[in-house]
Design a protein around this motif. Sequence first.
Motif, PDB file in Angstrom:
ATOM      1  N   ASP A 190       3.511  -4.817  -6.258  1.00  0.00           N
ATOM      2  CA  ASP A 190       2.464  -4.838  -7.283  1.00  0.00           C
ATOM      3  C   ASP A 190       2.564  -6.070  -8.176  1.00  0.00           C
ATOM      4  O   ASP A 190       1.601  -6.415  -8.873  1.00  0.00           O
ATOM      5  N   ARG A 191       3.733  -6.719  -8.179  1.00  0.00           N
ATOM      6  CA  ARG A 191       3.931  -7.921  -8.986  1.00  0.00           C
ATOM      7  C   ARG A 191       3.908  -9.190  -8.148  1.00  0.00           C
ATOM      8  O   ARG A 191       4.403 -10.234  -8.567  1.00  0.00           O
ATOM      9  N   GLY A 192       3.355  -9.049  -6.954  1.00  0.00           N
ATOM     10  CA  GLY A 192       3.086 -10.235  -6.141  1.00  0.00           C
ATOM     11  C   GLY A 192       4.156 -10.633  -5.153  1.00  0.00           C
ATOM     12  O   GLY A 192       3.983 -11.604  -4.406  1.00  0.00           O
ATOM     13  N   HIS A 193       5.272  -9.930  -5.115  1.00  0.00           N
ATOM     14  CA  HIS A 193       6.350 -10.278  -4.182  1.00  0.00           C
ATOM     15  C   HIS A 193       5.966  -9.855  -2.762  1.00  0.00           C
ATOM     16  O   HIS A 193       5.440  -8.755  -2.551  1.00  0.00           O
ATOM     17  N   ARG A 194       6.243 -10.718  -1.794  1.00  0.00           N
ATOM     18  CA  ARG A 194       5.943 -10.397  -0.400  1.00  0.00           C
ATOM     19  C   ARG A 194       7.163 -10.564   0.514  1.00  0.00           C
ATOM     20  O   ARG A 194       7.226  -9.958   1.572  1.00  0.00           O
TER      21      ARG A 194
END
Length: 345
Positions: A190-194
């Motif tokens: 949800d905080r953009g980490h992939r």
Amino acid sequence: MPGTICCGSTIKRGILLKTKKVTITHIAEAMGLSPVSISRALSNQAGISDELKAAIVKKAAEMGYIKPKKHTPARILVLHQKPYSHDNSNFSYMVQGIELFLQKAETDYSIEFLDKDHQNKLILPYRLSRGFKFDGVILIGRFNLEYAAFIQEQIANLIFYTGYSPAYDYDSVWFSFLHAGYKECKYLLDRGHRRIGFIVDQGTYRNKEMKTGIISALEEHGVAVEEELFVQRDETLRTRLSKLISGGQLPSAFLCDHDFTAVELIRELQEYGIKVPGEVSILSIGNSEVSAFSLPALTTMDLNIDYSCRTVVATLLKRIAEPGKPAENIAILGTLVERDSVREV
């Protein structure tokens, strides 16, 4: 008075209706005696003549008096296999929490440390070897099944607290690391980490559960699972980290199986000049004391230990009261504690 039967019941239109329970005070009023005299007679104490005692006992029977049963506290044995010298703070909270709720339940209890050698040789705990009898036993941590069966031959009612295994046919209370892995991974997504790594001892059941939760979250969000980012927490950790860093493959975030693992990882990364959370975010499990004092303070999963201890005691007492009930496996969900070790990408 017509239609009346003593103090304990009344006849109305041919139906026997129960009224309030007959007490010592009712008997005293009916016989014109003091409640103290009635109590002494019914308890077969001195100070009352045999003739009066017999009359009181007879009257009590006529009025339907039932002597209250004495409360016999449950006797509970608590066994753990982790020396306090190996304490990680949460272990102490678990033992103290169990003790607190055993006291609140007004039980008689004993707590013993039991080392691996006693298990392997099937040696009884000290108090059992001395002839003490118990109604139930709480096993804190992972005990082998052979020893659990050995203990159950002595104490029928048994519950495991943590150390869960699907091989158990016993009541158990543990922490849902499947849920923890999923929730923490989703928090990062949800905080953009992939690209998300996992530092873990993959040999333990709890961490297999956590890994399943992480993979489930990644797959649900359409993110590739990079198994090479799942690094074993052992002597090869430093070498694996070095390869990821030198190859430009370091993930933007790591999940750790414990707060202490996270603290160790932060130290290793700092030695390479990598900033947390500036370059790599870190989450952990446990919300132990070290998590709040780490630099940066760790975002972690609180295990709700206080509630789990209350659940252990309540479930064991339910087992003692109802021995034939099916076994229960109760997984306590954790609560995310947000601090400073995670950044948005």
